[in-house]
Design an enzyme around this catalytic site. Sequence first.
Site, PDB file in Angstrom:
ATOM      1  N   ASP A  21      22.454 -37.420   0.442  1.00  0.00           N
ATOM      2  CA  ASP A  21      23.594 -36.501   0.487  1.00  0.00           C
ATOM      3  C   ASP A  21      23.662 -35.885  -0.902  1.00  0.00           C
ATOM      4  OD1 ASP A  21      26.083 -35.288   0.195  1.00  0.00           O
ATOM      5  OD2 ASP A  21      27.069 -36.711   1.536  1.00  0.00           O
ATOM      6  N   ASN A  58      16.915 -27.244  -0.338  1.00  0.00           N
ATOM      7  CA  ASN A  58      17.202 -26.414   0.840  1.00  0.00           C
ATOM      8  C   ASN A  58      18.609 -26.624   1.384  1.00  0.00           C
ATOM      9  OD1 ASN A  58      16.494 -25.061   3.598  1.00  0.00           O
ATOM     10  ND2 ASN A  58      17.113 -27.153   4.115  1.00  0.00           N
ATOM     11  N   TYR A 110      30.414 -18.824  -0.277  1.00  0.00           N
ATOM     12  CA  TYR A 110      28.975 -18.795  -0.007  1.00  0.00           C
ATOM     13  C   TYR A 110      28.204 -17.797  -0.870  1.00  0.00           C
ATOM     14  CZ  TYR A 110      24.583 -18.844   2.578  1.00  0.00           C
ATOM     15  OH  TYR A 110      23.252 -18.946   2.924  1.00  0.00           O
ATOM     16  N   LYS A 144      25.547 -18.701  -4.089  1.00  0.00           N
ATOM     17  CA  LYS A 144      24.112 -18.357  -4.149  1.00  0.00           C
ATOM     18  C   LYS A 144      23.805 -17.561  -5.426  1.00  0.00           C
ATOM     19  CE  LYS A 144      22.741 -20.351  -0.272  1.00  0.00           C
ATOM     20  NZ  LYS A 144      21.922 -21.586  -0.305  1.00  0.00           N
ATOM     21  N   THR A 171      19.706 -20.532  13.022  1.00  0.00           N
ATOM     22  CA  THR A 171      19.926 -21.971  12.785  1.00  0.00           C
ATOM     23  C   THR A 171      21.397 -22.270  13.077  1.00  0.00           C
ATOM     24  OG1 THR A 171      20.614 -21.743  10.476  1.00  0.00           O
ATOM     25  CG2 THR A 171      18.253 -21.973  10.863  1.00  0.00           C
TER      26      THR A 171
END
Length: 239
Positions: free
Chosen positions: A58, A85, A162, A166, A197
């Site tokens: 984790d 990833n 998000y 990034k 996904t």
Amino acid sequence: MNERRTALVTGANKGIGFAIAAQLAARGFTVLVGARDATRRAAALSRLTGDVHGVELDVTDEPGVTQAAKEIRTRFGALDVLVNNAGITGDGTQVPGSGGLPEIRRVFDVNVFGVITVTEAMLPLLRPGARVVNVSSSVGSLTDMTAPAGGSLADMPAMLGYPVSKTALNAVTAQYAKHLRHQGILVNAICPGYVATDLNGNDGPRTPDQAATLAVHMATLGPDGPTAAFVDDNGPITW
Ligand SMILES: NC(=O)c1ccc[n+]([C@@H]2O[C@H](COP(=O)([O-])OP(=O)(O)OC[C@H]3O[C@@H](n4cnc5c(N)ncnc54)[C@H](OP(=O)(O)O)[C@@H]3O)[C@@H](O)[C@H]2O)c1
């Protein structure tokens, strides 16, 4: 001690990470399938062929990551490839004005601090000439998010979690590239494109396998390959 090249992939129990693990295993790597949940990890391992091993990971659990690094040293000696990833998108409260600080922190915890936690723990294990691949996104490009038409998330509201995480991940990539370039370790960020996904309700036009091809290419770069690059299938992305 292991004579094969060894790769650790985080968030490898499904989606793009699983496809990266499968492709690296097919190329003869010993692949360490990093996954936080024992059942999901075992299910992934049962669907993979080659020299694949599960590692409890984790990315937000610093002691757990330290333990994983110890285990990897004991069982496999060193790492030739690290693929960061694991990632999450977060919910709608990351829109400015929505009181979403806890959610924004949660997203940063996985997408940014998780990558730093794992990379710091694995640094002593990286062989000279190792490759580090960070799975980023073009939505983190400052060029993209400041485009007059609103960039690739134009149809969505502004978000503080998000995409910003990034952007930070890209900067983290650049700093590790600077730190490691003298050991011949190449550190790059990739955008996998829009991939079907669980992250996006399996909505994207690309398959995890297609996305994994670029990650594997960057994980197996020759000595003249780039470092501190941010790329997708079409080449460099503007930061
Ligand atoms: N899909 C796209 O279109 C797209 C586009 C650009 C970038 N990306 C990036 O690609 C990467 C992989 O995403 P994906 O699309 O394959 O999504 P996914 O199918 O949802 O897979 C995400 C993976 O990350 C793992 N993860 C989440 N939190 C974790 C934690 N705290 N510790 C360890 N693992 C954790 C998940 O494990 P669990 O199963 O245990 O939750 C899962 O294995 C992410 O970094 C994402 O931002 C995806």
